[in-house]
Scaffold this motif. Sequence first.
Motif, PDB file in Angstrom:
ATOM      1  N   THR A 175      39.256  11.572  -9.536  1.00 22.51           N
ATOM      2  CA  THR A 175      38.920  11.146  -8.410  1.00 22.51           C
ATOM      3  C   THR A 175      37.805  11.893  -8.161  1.00 22.51           C
ATOM      4  N   ARG A 176      37.678  13.283  -7.831  1.00 21.94           N
ATOM      5  CA  ARG A 176      36.802  13.972  -7.510  1.00 21.94           C
ATOM      6  C   ARG A 176      35.506  14.153  -8.497  1.00 21.94           C
ATOM      7  N   ALA A 177      35.868  13.809  -9.552  1.00 17.40           N
ATOM      8  CA  ALA A 177      34.812  13.463 -10.795  1.00 17.40           C
ATOM      9  C   ALA A 177      34.226  12.075 -10.561  1.00 17.40           C
ATOM     10  N   GLY A 178      34.808  11.445  -9.967  1.00 17.50           N
ATOM     11  CA  GLY A 178      34.226   9.852  -9.764  1.00 17.50           C
ATOM     12  C   GLY A 178      35.006   9.004 -11.195  1.00 17.50           C
ATOM     13  N   LEU A 179      35.861   9.458 -11.571  1.00 20.21           N
ATOM     14  CA  LEU A 179      36.203   8.898 -12.931  1.00 20.21           C
ATOM     15  C   LEU A 179      37.714   8.012 -12.615  1.00 20.21           C
ATOM     16  N   GLY A 180      38.520   8.559 -11.704  1.00 21.82           N
ATOM     17  CA  GLY A 180      39.634   7.834 -11.600  1.00 21.82           C
ATOM     18  C   GLY A 180      39.484   6.397 -11.103  1.00 21.82           C
ATOM     19  N   VAL A 181      38.696   6.116 -10.209  1.00 20.86           N
ATOM     20  CA  VAL A 181      38.517   4.418 -10.097  1.00 20.86           C
ATOM     21  C   VAL A 181      38.028   3.757 -11.180  1.00 20.86           C
ATOM     22  N   SER A 182      37.004   4.386 -11.941  1.00 21.64           N
ATOM     23  CA  SER A 182      36.520   3.604 -13.061  1.00 21.64           C
ATOM     24  C   SER A 182      37.410   3.497 -14.053  1.00 21.64           C
ATOM     25  N   ILE A 183      38.230   4.646 -14.492  1.00 15.20           N
ATOM     26  CA  ILE A 183      38.973   4.466 -15.472  1.00 15.20           C
ATOM     27  C   ILE A 183      40.476   3.496 -14.897  1.00 15.20           C
ATOM     28  N   ALA A 184      40.686   3.474 -14.042  1.00 12.94           N
ATOM     29  CA  ALA A 184      41.814   2.353 -13.416  1.00 12.94           C
ATOM     30  C   ALA A 184      41.221   0.981 -13.598  1.00 12.94           C
ATOM     31  N   ALA A 185      40.047   0.745 -13.118  1.00 19.76           N
ATOM     32  CA  ALA A 185      39.418  -0.641 -13.129  1.00 19.76           C
ATOM     33  C   ALA A 185      39.460  -1.045 -14.506  1.00 19.76           C
ATOM     34  N   ALA A 186      38.908  -0.174 -15.614  1.00 24.83           N
ATOM     35  CA  ALA A 186      38.670  -0.437 -16.721  1.00 24.83           C
ATOM     36  C   ALA A 186      39.976  -0.929 -17.426  1.00 24.83           C
ATOM     37  N   THR A 187      41.027  -0.001 -17.139  1.00 22.76           N
ATOM     38  CA  THR A 187      42.241  -0.454 -17.634  1.00 22.76           C
ATOM     39  C   THR A 187      42.843  -1.740 -17.056  1.00 22.76           C
ATOM     40  N   MET A 188      42.421  -1.941 -15.886  1.00 21.04           N
ATOM     41  CA  MET A 188      42.914  -3.123 -15.427  1.00 21.04           C
ATOM     42  C   MET A 188      42.399  -4.551 -15.981  1.00 21.04           C
ATOM     43  N   LEU A 189      40.944  -4.272 -16.308  1.00 21.99           N
ATOM     44  CA  LEU A 189      40.056  -5.311 -16.827  1.00 21.99           C
ATOM     45  C   LEU A 189      40.390  -5.601 -18.154  1.00 21.99           C
ATOM     46  N   ALA A 190      40.547  -4.663 -18.890  1.00 19.43           N
ATOM     47  CA  ALA A 190      40.901  -4.598 -20.385  1.00 19.43           C
ATOM     48  C   ALA A 190      42.703  -5.488 -20.454  1.00 19.43           C
ATOM     49  N   THR A 191      43.422  -5.116 -19.433  1.00 21.93           N
ATOM     50  CA  THR A 191      44.691  -5.703 -19.610  1.00 21.93           C
ATOM     51  C   THR A 191      44.719  -7.178 -19.210  1.00 21.93           C
ATOM     52  N   SER A 192      44.068  -7.491 -17.872  1.00 28.25           N
ATOM     53  CA  SER A 192      43.949  -8.882 -17.678  1.00 28.25           C
ATOM     54  C   SER A 192      43.030  -9.853 -18.516  1.00 28.25           C
ATOM     55  N   ALA A 193      41.970  -9.250 -19.232  1.00 31.75           N
ATOM     56  CA  ALA A 193      41.232  -9.918 -20.089  1.00 31.75           C
ATOM     57  C   ALA A 193      41.861 -10.464 -21.141  1.00 31.75           C
ATOM     58  N   SER A 194      42.468  -9.481 -21.769  1.00 34.30           N
ATOM     59  CA  SER A 194      43.518  -9.868 -23.173  1.00 34.30           C
ATOM     60  C   SER A 194      44.791 -10.550 -22.624  1.00 34.30           C
ATOM     61  N   ALA A 195      45.278 -10.433 -21.478  1.00 30.17           N
ATOM     62  CA  ALA A 195      46.690 -11.095 -21.393  1.00 30.17           C
ATOM     63  C   ALA A 195      46.515 -12.611 -21.348  1.00 30.17           C
ATOM     64  N   GLN A 196      47.566 -13.190 -21.796  1.00 31.97           N
ATOM     65  CA  GLN A 196      47.673 -14.728 -21.763  1.00 31.97           C
ATOM     66  C   GLN A 196      49.002 -15.106 -21.574  1.00 31.97           C
ATOM     67  N   ILE A 197      49.104 -16.475 -21.291  1.00 34.07           N
ATOM     68  CA  ILE A 197      50.430 -16.796 -21.260  1.00 34.07           C
ATOM     69  C   ILE A 197      51.146 -17.360 -22.717  1.00 34.07           C
ATOM     70  N   VAL A 198      52.213 -16.896 -23.006  1.00 34.99           N
ATOM     71  CA  VAL A 198      52.693 -16.837 -24.154  1.00 34.99           C
ATOM     72  C   VAL A 198      53.872 -18.095 -24.063  1.00 34.99           C
ATOM     73  N   VAL A 253      58.851 -18.644 -22.123  1.00 41.66           N
ATOM     74  CA  VAL A 253      57.596 -18.592 -21.735  1.00 41.66           C
ATOM     75  C   VAL A 253      57.278 -16.956 -21.285  1.00 41.66           C
ATOM     76  N   THR A 254      56.415 -16.261 -21.645  1.00 44.64           N
ATOM     77  CA  THR A 254      56.093 -15.108 -21.204  1.00 44.64           C
ATOM     78  C   THR A 254      54.733 -15.052 -20.232  1.00 44.64           C
ATOM     79  N   ILE A 255      54.855 -14.882 -19.007  1.00 45.79           N
ATOM     80  CA  ILE A 255      53.637 -14.811 -17.997  1.00 45.79           C
ATOM     81  C   ILE A 255      53.486 -13.416 -17.730  1.00 45.79           C
ATOM     82  N   PRO A 256      52.323 -13.059 -17.952  1.00 49.42           N
ATOM     83  CA  PRO A 256      51.696 -11.707 -17.873  1.00 49.42           C
ATOM     84  C   PRO A 256      51.477 -11.304 -16.373  1.00 49.42           C
ATOM     85  N   VAL A 305      51.567 -26.046 -16.625  1.00 47.32           N
ATOM     86  CA  VAL A 305      52.899 -26.185 -16.257  1.00 47.32           C
ATOM     87  C   VAL A 305      53.613 -25.481 -17.412  1.00 47.32           C
ATOM     88  N   TYR A 306      54.613 -24.547 -16.814  1.00 48.87           N
ATOM     89  CA  TYR A 306      55.454 -23.886 -18.007  1.00 48.87           C
ATOM     90  C   TYR A 306      56.816 -23.925 -18.073  1.00 48.87           C
TER      91      TYR A 306
END
Length: 182
Positions: free
Chosen positions: A15-38, A54-57, A113-114
């Motif tokens: 957080t002091r280095a300014g990386l905490g938020v960036s890493i958390a945001a990148a992780t969330m974006l990667a997860t939600s961008a690749s997630a899909q309803i199966v 049905v799997t809902i991410p 509809v699932y």
Amino acid sequence: MPVRPIVNRVSRRLTRAGLGVSIAAATMLATSASAQIVRHANPGPGPSLILQSVTIPAGAETLVLSGQLAAPIDPSKPVTGVESFGDTRTQTVSVFTKIKAILAEHGYTMADVYKLTVFVTADPKRGDGKMDFAGMNDGFKQFFGSADNPNTVARSTVQVAALAGPNYLVEIEATAARMPRR
């Protein structure tokens, strides 16, 4: 040394280095961008009318519809009995048409509809006290596993003694999900 203090120290340094938020945001974006309803098909030969599960991410938007009932076939005429709403197939189509319109109001489609819960009463024309399961499935097939909507759903169908009004043969609850649009 316990894990928690180490995680807290690393988090503070990032957080002091300014990386905490960036890493958390990148992780969330990667997860939600690749997630899909199966949709998990039922095992066995050939396509099944309903899904096994049905799997809902995480991060999916969901919409839950209350049970919907059929509309009168001709709203300009007084309701005189079950025939004013039609048989099980006709009522099923009417209910799904209503569900489709409600979904559209909220930006969803029938393909989103699932899960369905379908309540069906005995068809008075049958005379054996049983629901018209085939008629309900015929109406269902017009909206799921069709050319317009190749998706199908996880579904429960139960026969009940009665619904909210004496003229209704079918009531359907629907749950839809979609990944957020970016």
